[in-house]
Design an enzyme around this catalytic site. Structure first.
Site, short mmCIF file in Angstrom:
data_model
loop_
_atom_site.label_atom_id
_atom_site.label_comp_id
_atom_site.label_asym_id
_atom_site.label_seq_id
_atom_site.Cartn_x
_atom_site.Cartn_y
_atom_site.Cartn_z
N ALA A 210 67.79 -12.61 15.18
CA ALA A 210 67.20 -11.42 15.82
C ALA A 210 67.58 -10.12 15.13
O ALA A 210 66.98 -9.08 15.42
CB ALA A 210 67.64 -11.35 17.29
N LYS A 243 64.05 -5.49 16.17
CA LYS A 243 65.14 -4.60 15.77
C LYS A 243 64.94 -4.06 14.36
O LYS A 243 64.97 -2.85 14.13
CB LYS A 243 66.49 -5.31 15.86
CG LYS A 243 67.09 -5.36 17.26
CD LYS A 243 66.41 -6.37 18.15
CE LYS A 243 67.05 -6.47 19.52
NZ LYS A 243 66.33 -7.42 20.39
#
Length: 394
Positions: A210, A243
């Site tokens: 992530a 992100k």
């Protein structure tokens, strides 16, 4: 019908966000929600994203569906970013998903379809939504030791001892980099030992990636994932663009299924298409197309890499400042781990009553287990947090 429904457990992070919004004090600090913020407390639209969207607005002539698994160009660009040739392209099946969470959910569904008896091993602790989704799907989960609460580092011996209980067909969920919620990561030597154990047991690795680019750089953050991909016969990778591209609300993610035998790729691909059709049919395309444009255009890519590096280095500076402030105020290096951790998060090791005290008396909001989002700080708020922690007497 509706009167048969029962109230669901409160999401602690969502509850914390609500408390923060209701707090009228000036100078309150939000370290709870896992979203990157700059020094002004804003989650900016990256320069490369703005430019790609401008170009897309001028050139896009249709909003028609692409395919059940999204645009192949997006698959290719993301596979190159994550794997960089670690395995042949023909060995990788892929599907675009609504964010990294969508990729995680589809991976769990695929595991359940392939082997209903598979247990999924998750780190203690892990991202709470991993556990919530597994429980909702009624997939058996087993925790393995990961974080040493005393040293604030990885409990590698405990981890290996717990993984020794794997059975053939079990799945081990691993964080590719920037472990959430602890910030503590395995080194490559440890990764190799985990790989050797998984292969000996006949277990399958699933990697949640992530935060590529938020720890030690794009390639260093992907090094463990690439090592796993080329070392294990079957691998699942759930990757998020939220992100590192800052496209949170565009819900841009991808699930990859790697097989050592390329003849299995079409079968995996067919099942990924089937799962997308059952859950949401066609995945979102706007964010995926923007990401594809950035990764395949040299000018846009350089712009993105440069800004991502600014973001990464900014978080490292905050970590170093925090560790230095706490050492100065406490006369101890017991918080030195903050500078060693990577990514957006660190778990500080504060008791829950101290966390509650910081919220009530100082307007400092963090998750109850003392996980903080380092990106929620800036150069001015680091000393405020450090002083509050030092004054708490921990």
């Amino acid at each position: 019908m509706f009167d048969k429904l029962t109230k669901q457990p409160v999401d602690k992070i969502m509850e914390l966000m609500q408390l923060y919004r209701e707090d009228s004090r000036d100078g309150k600090i939000d370290l709870g929600v896992g979203v990157y913020k700059n020094a002004e407390g804003v989650t900016p639209v990256m320069r490369a994203v703005k430019e790609a969207e401008r170009q897309l607005l001028e050139s896009q002539e249709t909003k028609a569906y692409v395919s059940l698994v999204g645009d192949v160009a997006f698959h290719d660009a993301m596979i190159d970013l994550v794997l960089d040739g670690a395995v042949p392209r023909e060995n990788v099946a892929a599907a675009a998903t609504p964010g990294g969470t969508g990729a995680v959910r589809q991976a769990f569904e695929l595991i359940r379809m392939a082997n209903p008896d598979a247990r999924i091993f998750t780190s203690l602790p892990t991202w709470p939504n991993h556990l919530s989704i597994l429980d909702y799907l009624k997939i058996e989960r087993v925790g393995y030791r990961y974080f040493d609460e005393d040293t604030r580092a990885v409990d590698f011996d405990g981890m290996m001892a717990d993984l020794d209980g794997l059975r053939a067909g079990d799945v081990v969920l691993l964080h590719g980099c920037c472990h959430n919620p602890t910030g503590a990561n395995l080194n490559l030597t440890e990764w190799q030992r985990v790989i050797d154990l998984l292969n000996a047991k006949g277990a399958i690795p699933m990697i949640d990636l992530a935060y590529q680019g938020f720890g030690d750089g794009l390639d260093d953050d992907a090094a463990a994932t690439r090592l796993v991909a080329k070392s294990c016969p079957e691998v699942l990778i759930a990757a998020s663009c939220s992100k590192n591209f800052g496209v949170y609300r565009e819900r841009t993610g991808i699930l990859m299924g790697i097989s050592a035998d390329a003849s299995k790729t079409k079968l995996v691909q067919d099942n990924l298409s089937f799962l997308n059709r059952q859950n949401y049919s066609f995945p979102p395309d706007h964010g995926a197309r923007v990401v594809t444009m950035i990764l395949t255009d040299p000018t846009l890519r350089k712009m993105w890499v440069d800004e991502l590096e600014e973001t990464r280095l900014g978080m490292l500076r905050l970590r170093e400042q925090m560790a230095e402030e706490l050492q100065k105020l406490t006369g101890s290096n017991r918080f030195g781990f903050i500078a060693q951790h990577r990514g957006m998060f660190s778990r500080l090791g504060l008791p829950s009553d101290v966390v509650e005290k910081l919220r009530k008396e100082n307007g400092i909001y963090m998750v109850g287990d003392s996980r903080i989002n380092v990106a929620g700080l800036n150069a001015k708020t680091v000393p405020i947090l450090a002083k509050a922690i030092a004054d708490s007497g921990v």
